[in-house]
Motif scaffolding. Structure first.
Motif, short mmCIF file in Angstrom:
data_model
loop_
_atom_site.label_atom_id
_atom_site.label_comp_id
_atom_site.label_asym_id
_atom_site.label_seq_id
_atom_site.Cartn_x
_atom_site.Cartn_y
_atom_site.Cartn_z
N GLY A 64 -2.86 5.18 -6.75
CA GLY A 64 -3.10 6.53 -7.23
C GLY A 64 -2.60 7.61 -6.27
N PHE A 65 -1.61 7.29 -5.46
CA PHE A 65 -1.03 8.19 -4.46
C PHE A 65 -2.02 8.61 -3.38
CE2 PHE A 65 1.62 8.71 -8.25
CZ PHE A 65 2.85 8.37 -7.73
N VAL A 66 -3.16 7.94 -3.32
CA VAL A 66 -4.13 8.22 -2.26
C VAL A 66 -3.52 8.00 -0.87
CG1 VAL A 66 -6.37 7.56 -1.26
CG2 VAL A 66 -6.13 7.83 -3.74
N PRO A 67 -2.70 6.94 -0.67
CA PRO A 67 -2.09 6.77 0.65
C PRO A 67 -1.20 7.94 1.08
CG PRO A 67 -1.97 4.73 -0.56
CD PRO A 67 -2.43 5.78 -1.53
N LEU A 68 -0.68 8.70 0.15
CA LEU A 68 0.13 9.87 0.49
C LEU A 68 -0.74 11.06 0.85
CD1 LEU A 68 2.99 11.08 0.68
CD2 LEU A 68 2.82 11.62 -1.76
N VAL A 69 -1.86 11.21 0.17
CA VAL A 69 -2.74 12.35 0.38
C VAL A 69 -3.69 12.12 1.56
CG1 VAL A 69 -4.57 13.74 -0.71
CG2 VAL A 69 -2.62 12.96 -2.07
N LEU A 70 -4.10 10.89 1.77
CA LEU A 70 -5.10 10.57 2.79
C LEU A 70 -4.72 11.03 4.20
CD1 LEU A 70 -7.89 9.28 2.94
CD2 LEU A 70 -6.78 7.09 3.32
N VAL A 125 0.83 -1.20 0.00
CA VAL A 125 0.00 0.00 0.00
C VAL A 125 0.86 1.26 0.00
CG1 VAL A 125 -1.79 1.28 1.25
CG2 VAL A 125 -1.85 -1.19 1.20
N TRP A 126 1.94 1.25 0.76
CA TRP A 126 2.76 2.45 0.92
C TRP A 126 3.97 2.50 0.00
CZ3 TRP A 126 3.01 2.46 7.01
CH2 TRP A 126 1.75 2.83 7.51
#
Length: 149
Positions: free
Chosen positions: A114-120, A105-106
């Motif tokens: 979609g880089f969601v783990p970075l933005v979330l 995931v990371w």
């Protein structure tokens, strides 16, 4: 509306945030479980970090969904840990790619998601800052201008 509903961070935009965290909790748990049960020896560090991400997402979901000071602190801790984890694992996967033969995931800052783990976690921390229990109390105690007037 009950006191719990009024103070919950899970209303409004927080509801979407909680839903995304819950989705990531399920996805990360499923992925890490399969990875650990079927090929742990191939990349133990990567798959253990996947499991850690799953736990962080589960606990963050609960912390964000529940009202109260303790849940708030848990959510802040989880979102902070998640942000540090995404950045650290992202850098590590760039510097030592052989340690991550399979995506997590990371890995690569959540590129596979979609880089969601970075933005979330950034969105989570911003939402928590906006919905801090003290801020909610001071807003409630101030009342509307008509009530104060």
């Amino acid at each position: 509306m009950s006191e719990t509903e009024k103070n919950s961070r899970a209303g409004g935009p927080g509801r979407l945030l909680v839903a995304v965290y819950a989705l990531f909790a399920v996805a990360a748990t499923g992925r890490s479980t399969v990875q650990i049960l079927t090929r742990f020896e191939e990349a133990p560090l990567a798959y253990a970090l996947s499991a850690l991400a799953a736990v962080v997402y589960i606990v963050a979901t609960v912390g964000l969904a529940r009202a109260g000071r303790t849940s708030y602190r848990v959510a802040v801790a989880c979102c902070s840990l998640e942000l540090v984890g995404v950045v650290a694992v992202g850098l590590f996967t760039l510097l030592v790619p052989q340690a991550f033969p399979d995506d997590t995931v990371w890995s690569l800052f959540g590129k596979g998601y979609g880089f969601v783990p970075l933005v979330l976690p950034v969105l989570g921390l911003l939402w928590l800052r906006r919905s801090h229990p003290r801020a909610a109390r001071s807003t409630e105690s101030a009342g509307s201008p008509a009530e104060r007037g």
